[in-house]
Design a protein around this motif. Structure first.
Motif, PDB file in Angstrom:
ATOM      1  N   GLN A   1      37.709  49.746  -5.220  1.00  0.00           N
ATOM      2  CA  GLN A   1      36.434  49.773  -5.936  1.00  0.00           C
ATOM      3  C   GLN A   1      36.577  49.038  -7.255  1.00  0.00           C
ATOM      4  N   ILE A   2      35.480  48.474  -7.729  1.00  0.00           N
ATOM      5  CA  ILE A   2      35.483  47.763  -9.009  1.00  0.00           C
ATOM      6  C   ILE A   2      34.722  48.586 -10.038  1.00  0.00           C
TER       7      ILE A   2
ATOM      8  N   ALA B   1      25.040  49.501 -16.088  1.00  0.00           N
ATOM      9  CA  ALA B   1      24.877  50.949 -16.099  1.00  0.00           C
ATOM     10  C   ALA B   1      25.556  51.540 -14.860  1.00  0.00           C
ATOM     11  N   SER B   2      25.252  52.779 -14.537  1.00  0.00           N
ATOM     12  CA  SER B   2      25.850  53.427 -13.376  1.00  0.00           C
ATOM     13  C   SER B   2      25.545  52.648 -12.110  1.00  0.00           C
ATOM     14  N   PHE B   3      26.483  52.692 -11.171  1.00  0.00           N
ATOM     15  CA  PHE B   3      26.352  52.040  -9.869  1.00  0.00           C
ATOM     16  C   PHE B   3      26.100  50.540 -10.009  1.00  0.00           C
ATOM     17  N   SER B   4      26.676  49.956 -11.081  1.00  0.00           N
ATOM     18  CA  SER B   4      26.688  48.499 -11.290  1.00  0.00           C
ATOM     19  C   SER B   4      25.310  47.893 -11.465  1.00  0.00           C
TER      20      SER B   4
ATOM     21  N   THR C   1      30.969  45.284  -8.389  1.00  0.00           N
ATOM     22  CA  THR C   1      30.287  46.470  -7.889  1.00  0.00           C
ATOM     23  C   THR C   1      31.273  47.501  -7.362  1.00  0.00           C
ATOM     24  N   GLY C   2      30.833  48.729  -7.308  1.00  0.00           N
ATOM     25  CA  GLY C   2      31.692  49.807  -6.848  1.00  0.00           C
ATOM     26  C   GLY C   2      32.198  49.607  -5.441  1.00  0.00           C
TER      27      GLY C   2
END
Length: 701
Positions: free
Chosen positions: A178-179, A93-96, A149-150
């Motif tokens: 960023q990933i 989901a958001s933010f890994s 991760t971001g």
């Protein structure tokens, strides 16, 4: 949390956890049958996104109903491909953040949060400014699931418990790398790239890690570095001959931010590489050149990372025409002979078929309106460009624009019909570098680094459209086309039941007849869908699942083109939905809050300050809050935000970082006059009866 609709008790759901201990290997991922699980980003290594399950078919799909729904209220967007193993769904989901969910009932088994925003704040808070929070997927190997991760970590997580086993920092934490893409697992290794080349100097690379330990196995750079430092291998020495000037000071780009494909037949990995950094080749490579390996498919030995071959779709790229889109593997009969091929639809608007043994081009044709090049020369493999497309005179209006004819939304291939189902876009691009001196241009820290002019004007809602295209890769022509809502369609799933499933910007999940394009079934999910559907089975029952969460660059850069569907960032509706035949679940109504701009009758606007604020907004705020301050739903609409109504509260959020933990970055270098100018611009946009005229259409990563 919505009530669970599958009717199984929580105890049975929890009992599923030990079953995930069965180790996953390459043979399982490569297997085409029986379709019970979905173990890799594209289901199998072929990346075909084809399910052999046929319980849900053309005739029975009318009985498809909601089995269960799981709310993910903390998410800002949901764009990933879920994975399924032995009755458990895993998704990012958001933010890994990673979830494990019972596939029968939707009960959460565990949740893993890598604390991405905290990592940004600990190392380099300014990096958060260019991070959109999205994550497109996971990988599996052995008893682990892997997430990027971001902030640039690759993490191995125990499937059964959700506990971190190892973590490695694969990017320099002081850069804006960023990933957002999914890792790729093969041969006991996990491969990952990264993105961020639109935001400053970055040199792309991919890295393979040992799946058990996280120890680095090999690394391959996708563009050459400073010749004075020596080249890592002969491939980099070869690539350097295609660059001019001091390109390494600009990083070069070529980041592998999305598409990674493993080929068991040749034991190779294929890397889809990104655009140049900056976009404008006049800056990064002033003497011209192809700039390898930008916008290319690069084939590497899977065990060593050694270069095998490459094919460059856009030589000397300078339009954000990256090739980080899907690479689908298949066997096609061409001229009476079976050929092992790779099919690719990058941003530049052409559909390519390559011989994946050699990298030789077999065919390439336009997917739709393409004006930057006349055709692809099959003898040389190079595009025949149209004069003026490289904005030689300072500007150019061409098709497609930076979002591409096909963006990251996955296409699928159905071996039964022989067709590829592609979510296509029809959005032009305006490129302007007037007033920019290539010799003196410099990167501005933590903002767009295009090397072309960026303005804050609106993208009107009639500036673009989208369609689902069924493409015949043998004849290289369109078999059927169905217009889709808006200009940001979801990815596709095709099945042995003769169906193509796709989510759309207006919230509908649609099942099309794979042969004719006829609509066979649809469901209103009450929020736009960007993620691709999947299919799996449990206890002999076939399911179709999709994440609903309207995300990606379109909803973030916003403007009228993406705001037309009415999805407000502050509304809910971000969910995992699962469907089965004869299921009777009902989705509760999701409240929708109209965007109503706020105003202060006592405020007098200063025209000069508004104009300065427009320029500052374009380089500081627009990437998340939208063109012309019109949000597409990916972030709050600042015209209607109470926090932006007064300078003091705006300063607390923007300059003091009051909402950093929730993903809103801090801009502590903004002075009082600059913040006041942005404030004045927002208040001017809140009062505007008409949006500003269109200017530049921003990219999607």
């Amino acid at each position: 949390m919505l009530s669970r609709l599958a009717g199984l008790c929580a105890g049975l759901a929890l009992c599923l956890a030990p079953s995930v201990q069965a180790a996953i290997d390459g043979a399982q991922i490569a297997a085409g049958q029986p379709g019970v699980n979905w173990l890799s980003y594209g289901r199998t290594y072929s990346e075909q996104r084809f399910s052999p399950l046929e319980q849900i078919d053309r005739e029975s799909v009318g009985r498809l109903g909601l089995a269960w729904a799981m709310d993910v209220p903390e998410a800002t967007s949901l764009v990933s491909t879920p994975l399924v193993k032995d009755g458990v769904i895993y998704f990012s989901a958001s933010f890994s953040v990673v979830y494990a969910v019972d596939a029968r009932s939707g009960k959460t088994l565990w949740r893993f949060d890598p604390q991405v925003t905290a990592a940004f704040r600990a190392h380099n808070p300014a990096r958060q400014r260019m991070y959109w929070g999205m994550n497109r997927g996971l990988a599996m190997w052995g008893d682990k699931v892997f997430v990027g991760t971001g902030d640039g970590r690759l993490i191995g997580i125990d499937m059964a418990s959700g506990k971190q086993v190892w973590s490695t920092q694969t990017t320099d934490p002081e850069t804006h790398a960023q990933i957002t893409g999914a890792p790729l697992a093969f041969n006991g290794k996990v491969l990952i790239g990264f993105g961020g080349a639109d935001n400053g100097p970055l040199r792309g690379y991919v890295t393979a890690y040992d799946a058990e330990t996280g120890k680095q196995a090999w690394r391959f750079h996708t563009v050459p570095g400073n010749p004075a430092d020596g080249f890592e291998n002969q491939a980099m020495a070869m690539a350097a001959k295609t660059w001019t000037g001091e390109w390494w000071k600009h990083g070069g780009g070529g980041t592998a931010w999305n598409s990674l494909t493993y080929d068991p037949q040749f034991n190779r990995v294929y890397i889809g590489t990104g655009n140049g950094a900056p976009w404008n080749r006049k800056i990064r490579s002033p003497g011209g050149g192809d700039n390898l390996f930008l916008s290319s498919i690069v084939a590497l030995d899977a065990d060593t990372g050694a270069y095998a071959w490459h094919y460059q779709t856009t030589p000397g790229e300078q339009w954000d025409y990256n090739s980080a889109m899907d690479m689908v593997l298949a066997e096609l009969t061409i001229d009476g002979q079976p050929r092992q091929v790779l099919m690719h639809a990058p941003k530049n608007g052409f559909f390519y078929v390559l011989d994946r043994a050699t990298g030789k081009l077999i065919s390439a044709e336009k997917l739709g309106k393409v004006t930057w090049a006349e055709r692809i020369d099959l003898a040389t493999g190079r595009p025949v460009e149209v004069p003026g497309a490289r904005y030689e005179s300072g500007e150019a209006l061409i098709w497609p624009g930076p979002p591409g004819r096909h963006s990251w939304h996955p296409m699928s291939f159905n071996p039964d019909t022989g067709l590829v189902y592609i979510p296509t876009l029809d959005i032009p691009g305006y490129y302007n570098d007037k007033g920019i001196d290539p010799l003196t241009w410099q990167h501005k820290r933590n903002t767009y680094a295009f090397g072309v002019n960026v303005d804050a004007g609106d993208i009107p809602k009639d500036a673009g459209s989208s369609a689902l295209v069924a493409w015949d890769p043998l004849a290289q022509r369109e078999r059927w086309r169905r217009p889709t809502a808006g200009a940001w369609p979801g990815g596709t799933l095709s099945t042995a039941g003769g169906l193509v499933f796709q989510g759309q910007a207006d919230g509908h999940l649609v099942a099309f007849d794979a042969a004719t394009g006829e609509t066979r079934w649809q469901f209103q999910a009450q929020r736009g869908i960007s993620a691709p559907p999947i299919s799996y089975s449990v206890d002999g029952r076939q399911y179709v699942a999709v994440l609903v969460g309207w995300g990606g660059g379109g909803p973030l850069v916003g403007g009228s083109l993406f705001a037309q569907h009415g999805w407000s960032f502050r509304d809910g509706g971000r969910r995992l939905l699962t469907f089965a035949l004869d299921a009777k679940g009902e989705l509760p109504d999701t409240p929708h809050t109209p965007v109503v701009p706020l105003d202060r009758a006592d405020l007098q606007l200063d025209a000069a300050s508004v104009a300065r604020g427009e320029a500052l907004y374009a380089t500081t705020c627009q990437t998340c809050h939208g063109h012309d301050a019109i949000s597409g739903g990916g972030a709050p609409d600042l015209r209607a935000s109470a926090m932006a109504l007064y300078p003091q509260s705006l300063s607390a959020v923007v300059r003091d970082g009051a909402l950093q933990a929730k993903g809103m970055p801090q801009f502590d270098e903004l002075g009082d006059a600059e913040l006041e100018a942005i404030y004045q611009y927002l208040r001017d946009r809140a009062r505007a009866k008409q949006p500003s005229p269109p200017k530049l259409i921003a990219p999607e990563h």
